[in-house]
Design an enzyme around this catalytic site. Sequence first.
Site, PDB file in Angstrom:
ATOM      1  N   ASP A  23       0.872  -1.163   0.000  1.00 43.70           N
ATOM      2  CA  ASP A  23       0.000   0.000   0.000  1.00 43.70           C
ATOM      3  C   ASP A  23       0.915   1.221   0.000  1.00 43.70           C
ATOM      4  O   ASP A  23       2.108   1.115   0.312  1.00 43.70           O
ATOM      5  CB  ASP A  23      -0.878  -0.022   1.251  1.00 43.70           C
ATOM      6  CG  ASP A  23      -1.683   1.247   1.413  1.00 43.70           C
ATOM      7  OD1 ASP A  23      -2.412   1.612   0.476  1.00 43.70           O
ATOM      8  OD2 ASP A  23      -1.561   1.886   2.484  1.00 43.70           O
ATOM      9  N   ASP A  25      -0.093   5.168   0.924  1.00 42.85           N
ATOM     10  CA  ASP A  25      -0.264   6.157   1.982  1.00 42.85           C
ATOM     11  C   ASP A  25      -0.451   5.471   3.324  1.00 42.85           C
ATOM     12  O   ASP A  25      -1.362   4.669   3.516  1.00 42.85           O
ATOM     13  CB  ASP A  25      -1.469   7.051   1.678  1.00 42.85           C
ATOM     14  CG  ASP A  25      -1.529   8.253   2.590  1.00 42.85           C
ATOM     15  OD1 ASP A  25      -0.466   8.691   3.064  1.00 42.85           O
ATOM     16  OD2 ASP A  25      -2.635   8.759   2.843  1.00 42.85           O
ATOM     17  N   ASP A 176      -1.442  -0.465   6.186  1.00 42.01           N
ATOM     18  CA  ASP A 176      -1.633   0.282   7.427  1.00 42.01           C
ATOM     19  C   ASP A 176      -3.090   0.402   7.824  1.00 42.01           C
ATOM     20  O   ASP A 176      -3.394   0.813   8.940  1.00 42.01           O
ATOM     21  CB  ASP A 176      -1.067   1.695   7.282  1.00 42.01           C
ATOM     22  CG  ASP A 176      -1.927   2.553   6.368  1.00 42.01           C
ATOM     23  OD1 ASP A 176      -2.477   3.565   6.841  1.00 42.01           O
ATOM     24  OD2 ASP A 176      -2.073   2.199   5.179  1.00 42.01           O
TER      25      ASP A 176
END
Length: 238
Positions: A23, A25, A176
């Site tokens: 991923d 961001d 995240d």
Amino acid sequence: MGSNPLSFSRPPQKLVFQGLLFDMDGTLIDSTAAVEQHWHSIGKELGVDPKVILQTSHGRRTIDVLKLISPEKANWEYVKHMESLIPQLYGADAVEIPGARNLLDSLDAHHVPWAIVTSGTSPLVAGWLGVLKLPTPKHLVVAEDVVKGKPDPTCYAMGRGKLGLEVGADVLVLEDSPAGIQAGKAAGCKVLGVVTSHTAEQIVAAGPDWIVRDLRSLKLVVGSEKGVELEISDALDV
């Protein structure tokens, strides 16, 4: 976990993967301050309370957020233009996640297959990689590539395919957000969660295989175009 303090103390563990899917961001970069400013601006433009947007926007595609708050703006032309402005206007407010640059540099140096799989659009990805001068992957899966965003697993299944790997291959997803973790698991991948944008409790609830504070806990041991042996240290002991 109750009231017991969190312990990032699991002994180092070495594992082999055929490819890695990141991923962006919250996993490779921290653009929280930039995105908050962006959504405040967009919220004012659309007449929507920015706080309401920010409660649901992290880890989700902008087009999916707009479908809820301003359906008339939920088209790719508007979204790609809007996201292209974020690095231009707020680039100084973004930083790399600790350990991200070293890990990506080591993967590239050893020709390890990796890709970025993100809820951002292609202009946003290109903008952030340019501003922060992070390594650019050979393969990308971006928001406009899929019909449904995370937690739908299509994006990570597509990322695995772009690496030339089939279902059942040993692929590590690095995420995240709970939605991204769920997407990676549903795609049949192993998932490492980083505690950068959500609480450890939220990450635990999403069910990743390992949880670390950031990417400093990952070290390349041996790598080649066939895959990589990684050492994961200081993972959460749950």
